[in-house]
Design an enzyme around this catalytic site. Structure first.
Site, short mmCIF file in Angstrom:
data_model
loop_
_atom_site.label_atom_id
_atom_site.label_comp_id
_atom_site.label_asym_id
_atom_site.label_seq_id
_atom_site.Cartn_x
_atom_site.Cartn_y
_atom_site.Cartn_z
N ASN A 129 1.00 -1.36 -0.14
CA ASN A 129 -0.14 0.19 -0.08
C ASN A 129 0.92 1.45 -0.68
O ASN A 129 2.17 1.12 0.27
CB ASN A 129 -0.75 -0.22 0.98
CG ASN A 129 -0.29 -0.29 2.58
OD1 ASN A 129 0.41 0.61 3.17
ND2 ASN A 129 -0.42 -1.05 3.08
N PRO A 189 -3.35 -11.34 10.88
CA PRO A 189 -4.43 -11.26 12.33
C PRO A 189 -4.00 -9.83 12.73
O PRO A 189 -2.79 -8.64 11.68
CB PRO A 189 -2.39 -11.85 13.20
CG PRO A 189 -1.13 -11.52 12.15
CD PRO A 189 -1.95 -12.41 10.63
N1 CTP Z 1 -3.94 -2.57 12.34
C1 CTP Z 1 -3.01 -3.69 13.05
N2 CTP Z 1 -3.04 -4.98 12.36
C2 CTP Z 1 -3.24 -5.03 11.54
C3 CTP Z 1 -4.67 -4.04 10.87
C4 CTP Z 1 -4.15 -3.59 11.25
O1 CTP Z 1 -2.69 -3.74 13.84
N3 CTP Z 1 -3.99 -6.36 10.97
C5 CTP Z 1 -4.44 -1.69 13.13
C6 CTP Z 1 -3.37 -0.53 12.27
O2 CTP Z 1 -1.65 0.01 12.01
C7 CTP Z 1 -4.20 0.77 12.53
C8 CTP Z 1 -6.08 0.46 12.57
O3 CTP Z 1 -5.27 -0.83 13.21
O4 CTP Z 1 -4.05 1.47 14.07
C9 CTP Z 1 -6.71 0.45 11.73
O5 CTP Z 1 -7.74 -0.23 11.42
P1 CTP Z 1 -7.91 -1.28 10.93
O6 CTP Z 1 -9.78 -1.05 11.36
O7 CTP Z 1 -7.37 -2.50 10.37
O8 CTP Z 1 -8.04 0.03 9.94
P2 CTP Z 1 -8.39 -0.24 7.92
O9 CTP Z 1 -7.51 -1.87 7.56
O10 CTP Z 1 -8.70 0.54 7.48
O11 CTP Z 1 -10.51 -1.44 8.49
P3 CTP Z 1 -11.57 -1.06 7.52
O12 CTP Z 1 -10.85 -1.67 5.93
O13 CTP Z 1 -12.39 -1.85 7.75
O14 CTP Z 1 -11.75 0.46 7.00
#
Ligand code: CTP
Length: 406
Positions: free
Chosen positions: A210, A306
């Site tokens: 990304n 995870p």
């Molecule tokens: N995060 C994490 N581990 C993951 C995914 C996300 O630690 N596998 C953390 C990111 O660092 C950030 C937060 O969770 O602090 C983001 O939340 P998340 O719900 O994963 O965001 P998005 O991926 O943008 O979710 P969505 O697609 O549901 O909007």
């Protein structure tokens, strides 16, 4: 007002006449709200009784590396990790020699080696011993390694001599400890944070990734160091220089990042998840480069990664957890949902889209915590990072005070 409230101080007492003054020092630290655990060298007990210190600190005093009962309650490595500051008062010539040599003869010297916490030592000895070239060299070695020596004072000595070697008075040592913790609002606190993107391998040469640049996370790491924190930065693949004073661990995939965070977060006071972690990864990673052959389309099955932040927030003994939310719309509502769903203490949300968020140098954040929120307007990521760290410190301090209402 208790300036040392909740601070974890390991007080080392070595075998000098001035050891009796350690009781007063412990009392002053406790009065300021500190948690004090005392470790004595085996012969320090000749000068002050462990029971006195136990009564003052409310904690069992330890003097042996090989005590199964104490090791079962809190192992010496755990004790080394527990400490935010190791304070040795009085510090004899023998202690300075052992510490300079990196010896681990007894529990105290072992803890000094095993702990990453700063060491302050208040030398106390006969003036000739303090002036001896061997002691001078040991003191210099320790100072070059960042150990701070408090004193000694000049004056009349217990042995009848006069000169440098008297331990600083407990009030003066106490004042320096207060100053030490006041240097930065996060002095002695351990913070683990993630930054940058992750790469999820498809085959040996390709990955899903990304646009995260890591700039925000690196700016936060810098702002944390400026407040005196001990910072471990778990970084995905980014081309950014490591901020001074930051311990950096480079990782590639979400699974690597998860493992690196869990190796570091056990003793952390604060965890900040700033990384743009891939939610999914290819179900299988081809051992060899995928060939396109004649196919016009390619299907890739993805499996869920995870969630690092949720897993840290679910730990029984967890740090103060801060998450990030990058949203294209309904920023506040989605961010609040994530704050609740992941059980966080704070979330920093930003709007991402064309020229906003990931690769830009400026950013704005909506910071939300249970019961409050603040909008930090558009500014450089460095300024924003300082503002966010201020808010984290305020909420963290409020929470620590609520958990330890002494
Ligand atoms: N995060 C994490 N581990 C993951 C995914 C996300 O630690 N596998 C953390 C990111 O660092 C950030 C937060 O969770 O602090 C983001 O939340 P998340 O719900 O994963 O965001 P998005 O991926 O943008 O979710 P969505 O697609 O549901 O909007």
């Amino acid at each position: 007002m208790q300036p040392l409230r909740g601070r974890r101080i390991l007080l080392g007492i070595t075998a000098g006449i001035a050891a009796y003054k350690a009781a007063e020092l412990a009392r002053l630290l406790i009065k300021d709200g500190a948690q004090v655990r005392v470790v004595m060298t085996p012969s320090a007990g000749e000068f002050i009784g462990p029971l006195t210190l136990q009564a003052i600190t409310g904690e069992v005093v330890r003097d042996s590396l090989f005590d199964p009962a104490h090791e079962a309650a809190m192992g010496h490595i755990e004790l080394a990790r527990w400490a935010e500051l190791v304070l040795v008062a009085p510090a004899t010539a023998d202690f300075l020699a052992n510490a300079a040599a990196g010896a681990a003869h007894d529990l105290l010297t072992t803890l000094c080696l095993a702990s990453t916490a700063p060491l302050l030592a208040a030398p106390a000895m006969n003036q000739a011993m303090w002036r001896h070239p061997a002691t001078r060299a040991n003191a210099q070695t320790l100072q070059a390694r960042g150990v701070e020596l408090l004193g000694p004072d000049d004056g009349e000595q217990a042995c009848g001599d006069s000169g440098p070697g008297r331990m600083l008075e407990p009030a003066a040592i106490h004042a320096r400890v207060r100053e030490f913790f006041a240097d930065g609002r996060l002095t002695g606190r351990r913070v683990v944070l993630t930054a940058g993107p992750t790469r999820e391998a498809l085959d040996p040469v390709r990955f899903l990734g990304n646009r995260s640049s890591g700039k925000m996370g690196f700016a936060i790491a810098e702002a944390l160091v400026a407040q005196g924190a001990d910072v471990t930065l778990v970084a995905g693949p980014v081309a950014l220089a490591t901020p001074a004073g930051v311990r950096r661990i480079d990782v590639d995939s979400a699974q690597d990042m998860h493992a690196a965070v869990f190796a570091a977060v056990r003793d952390a006071d604060i965890f900040i998840a700033c990384a743009a972690v891939a939610d999914y990864r290819p179900a299988t990673v081809a051992a060899q480069k995928l060939k396109k052959g004649d196919s016009e389309t390619l299907r890739v099955d993805l499996v869920r990664n995870p969630d690092i932040l949720s897993d840290v927030a679910a730990l029984a003994q967890r740090p103060f957890c801060v998450g990030f939310a990058a949203e294209t719309h309904d920023v506040a509502a989605y961010a609040e949902g994530k704050l609740r769903a992941k059980g966080l203490d704070m979330i920093a949300a930003n709007q991402v889209g064309v020229s906003q968020g990931f690769e830009a140098d400026d950013n704005a954040l909506l910071v939300i915590w249970p019961g409050g929120s603040v909008a930090l307007p558009s500014q450089s990521k460095r300024q924003l990072a300082s503002g966010l760290v201020e808010l984290i410190v305020e909420r963290f301090d409020a929470q620590t005070a609520a958990e330890d209402p002494r």
